[in-house]
Design an enzyme around this catalytic site. Structure first.
Site, mmCIF file in Angstrom:
data_model
loop_
_atom_site.group_PDB
_atom_site.id
_atom_site.type_symbol
_atom_site.label_atom_id
_atom_site.label_comp_id
_atom_site.label_asym_id
_atom_site.label_seq_id
_atom_site.Cartn_x
_atom_site.Cartn_y
_atom_site.Cartn_z
ATOM 1 N N ASP A 135 6.749 3.270 10.050
ATOM 2 C CA ASP A 135 8.188 3.464 10.268
ATOM 3 C C ASP A 135 8.774 4.334 9.154
ATOM 4 O OD1 ASP A 135 8.320 1.476 12.501
ATOM 5 O OD2 ASP A 135 7.766 0.113 10.890
ATOM 6 N N TYR B 104 -6.706 -0.990 11.437
ATOM 7 C CA TYR B 104 -6.188 -2.359 11.407
ATOM 8 C C TYR B 104 -7.361 -3.312 11.236
ATOM 9 C CZ TYR B 104 -2.016 0.015 13.006
ATOM 10 O OH TYR B 104 -0.954 0.870 13.076
ATOM 11 N N GLN C 175 2.051 10.326 0.217
ATOM 12 C CA GLN C 175 1.847 10.922 1.540
ATOM 13 C C GLN C 175 1.149 12.294 1.500
ATOM 14 O OE1 GLN C 175 5.495 11.245 3.785
ATOM 15 N NE2 GLN C 175 4.781 9.780 5.308
ATOM 16 N N GLY D 135 -2.164 3.865 13.954
ATOM 17 C CA GLY D 135 -0.715 3.886 14.124
ATOM 18 C C GLY D 135 -0.202 5.177 14.712
ATOM 19 N N GLU D 136 0.779 5.770 14.053
ATOM 20 C CA GLU D 136 1.368 7.007 14.571
ATOM 21 C C GLU D 136 1.267 8.166 13.575
ATOM 22 O OE1 GLU D 136 5.031 6.709 16.793
ATOM 23 O OE2 GLU D 136 5.708 8.674 16.060
ATOM 24 N N ASP D 137 1.702 7.941 12.340
ATOM 25 C CA ASP D 137 1.806 9.092 11.449
ATOM 26 C C ASP D 137 0.441 9.601 10.984
ATOM 27 O OD1 ASP D 137 3.593 10.957 10.139
ATOM 28 O OD2 ASP D 137 2.887 10.074 8.270
#
Ligand code: TRH
Length: 389
Positions: free
Chosen positions: A23, A202, A264, A281-283
């Site tokens: 997020d 994960y 990052q 995940g996403e990023d």
């Protein structure tokens, strides 16, 4: 009405950290790019500064507000009823449908002109996204717009900084820089010449099985894993020592080395320095695509195995080239996510994937070009906001 032409537009992002780092990772990347590349005055409201600090060490977890990399970061602690229209940005983004403070919404409604209100949604390769991107919904006398990232030109595209490709190429062309980067984590010359794998997944991923296959294999493998990731498998492999950053162990052909959680931009360098990346995940999933290297995705778990539907939707787009589906990649991706119909062991999955790495690499590069043609999410979002107001 266009965005202001006499000054840089202002933009507020509201981010609730639901879980993990995606997020804030996405919101921070977007905020930095809008500020640095587009001159937008960005305020990032975030409720969890300690999570933020893990991907951006400059964050002061005690500060109510702070300026970092050109972005005004404000600690979102349920401030309510304290907003006036003058506090409202030209563009207001709520991330993943987090409820922005009612007081802020009330102030938005009093603005003339009213701000552009966007709900930035999660990434999925499913086809329905094209029909939902840019849809509107009336709220409190205003219009909220749904903005979907995605893999086609009928979506908002993917986050990508303008200099990303240039930075990657410069890094990969400089073997000294790459060696120095990995060397700071204790990676030895021998470990650098092995097949290098980064591992971010994960806890449910079958990492222990993969470790066994790599350990027993004939090819040296160096697996670089951030602290806390795949913890049980890493701890079991490392043995007596604590599996903290700096710990490493070689057994058979496999070396597992625990890395600190890096900022990052360094995470990108890690991806660029490896031969295969396991992302989640996403990023990190998107960053692996920009790296243009083979990767396996561990998708964020959802109820009723909805994530398996999303995984398959992505594989239908990605894991196919001129010769047809890349079966080794599809099978490994499904197995990594517990989504295979048949239980093919990793003693078969890994050799098949390993043998196909040149083909998968070629596909990864073609995919990167295809994704670049959709523009980048930050620019697409600003263009959309300008056309909307
Ligand atoms: O941390 P995640 O599991 O985040 C997830 C996903 O975004 C998921 O879609 C979302 O629903 C859930 O959060 C709430 O994985 P993701 O998305 O890859 O985010 C990780 C971020 O952490 C990314 O910005 C990269 C960054 N990162 C670092 O900066 N340094 C590191 O060392 C590592 C491993 C990651």
């Amino acid at each position: 009405m266009p965005l202001p032409s006499d000054r840089a537009p202002s933009l507020a992002i509201f981010c609730k950290v639901v879980d993990n780092y995606g997020d804030i990772g996405i919101c921070w990347r977007l905020a930095r790019q809008l500020s640095g590349e587009h001159g937008v005055a960005v305020t990032l409201w975030v409720d969890d500064l300690p999570s933020f600090r893990r991907i951006c060490p400059a964050i002061d977890v005690a500060a109510a507000q702070q300026q970092v990399s050109g972005v005004m970061v404000r600690h979102w602690r349920g401030q309510d009823g304290v907003f006036a229209p003058a506090d409202v940005a030209d563009i207001v983004i709520e991330f993943f449908a987090c409820d922005i403070p009612p007081g802020y919404i009330a102030a938005m409604a009093q603005c003339a002109p009213q701000p552009v209100w966007l709900n930035l949604e999660g990434l999925t390769a499913e086809e329905w996204v094209e029909g939902c991107h840019a849809l509107t919904s009336p709220r409190h006398g205003m219009t909220k717009h749904f903005f979907f990232p995605g893999f086609t030109d009928k979506t908002g595209g993917l986050l990508r900084e303008a200099a990303l490709d240039e930075n990657r190429l410069a890094f990969q062309a400089d073997t000294g820089a790459m060696a120095a980067f990995l060397g700071q984590f204790g990676v030895t010359a021998a470990q650098m010449s092995a097949l290098k794998v980064s591992l971010f997944c994960y806890p449910s991923a079958p990492a222990a099985e993969l470790f066994s296959v790599w350990q027993a294999g004939s090819e040296p493998v160096t697996c670089l894993v951030p602290e806390g990731v795949a913890f049980d498998a890493v701890q079991a492999f490392i043995g007596d020592d604590a599996a903290v950053a700096g710990a490493a162990r070689t057994r058979g052909a496999l070396t597992v080395r625990v890395l600190p959680f890096v900022p990052q931009d360094d995470y990108d360098r890690l991806l660029w320095a490896c031969d295969v990346n396991f992302v989640r995940g996403e990023d990190s999933f998107v960053r692996a695509q920009w790296a243009g290297l083979p990767f396996l995705w561990h998708i964020y778990l959802q109820d009723e195995n909805l994530h398996h539907v999303k995984l398959r939707a992505f594989l239908r787009r990605y894991a196919v080239d001129g010769e047809g589906p890349i079966t080794s990649l599809v099978q490994a991706a499904l197995a990594w996510n517990g989504a295979s119909a048949d239980a093919v062991p990793w003693t078969q999955l890994w050799p098949a994937l390993r043998a196909d790495l040149p083909r998968i690499r070629a596909r990864a590069q073609a995919w990167r070009q295809q994704m670049q043609a959709n523009g980048d999410l930050a620019s697409n979002l600003l263009a959309f906001a300008g056309a909307t107001r």
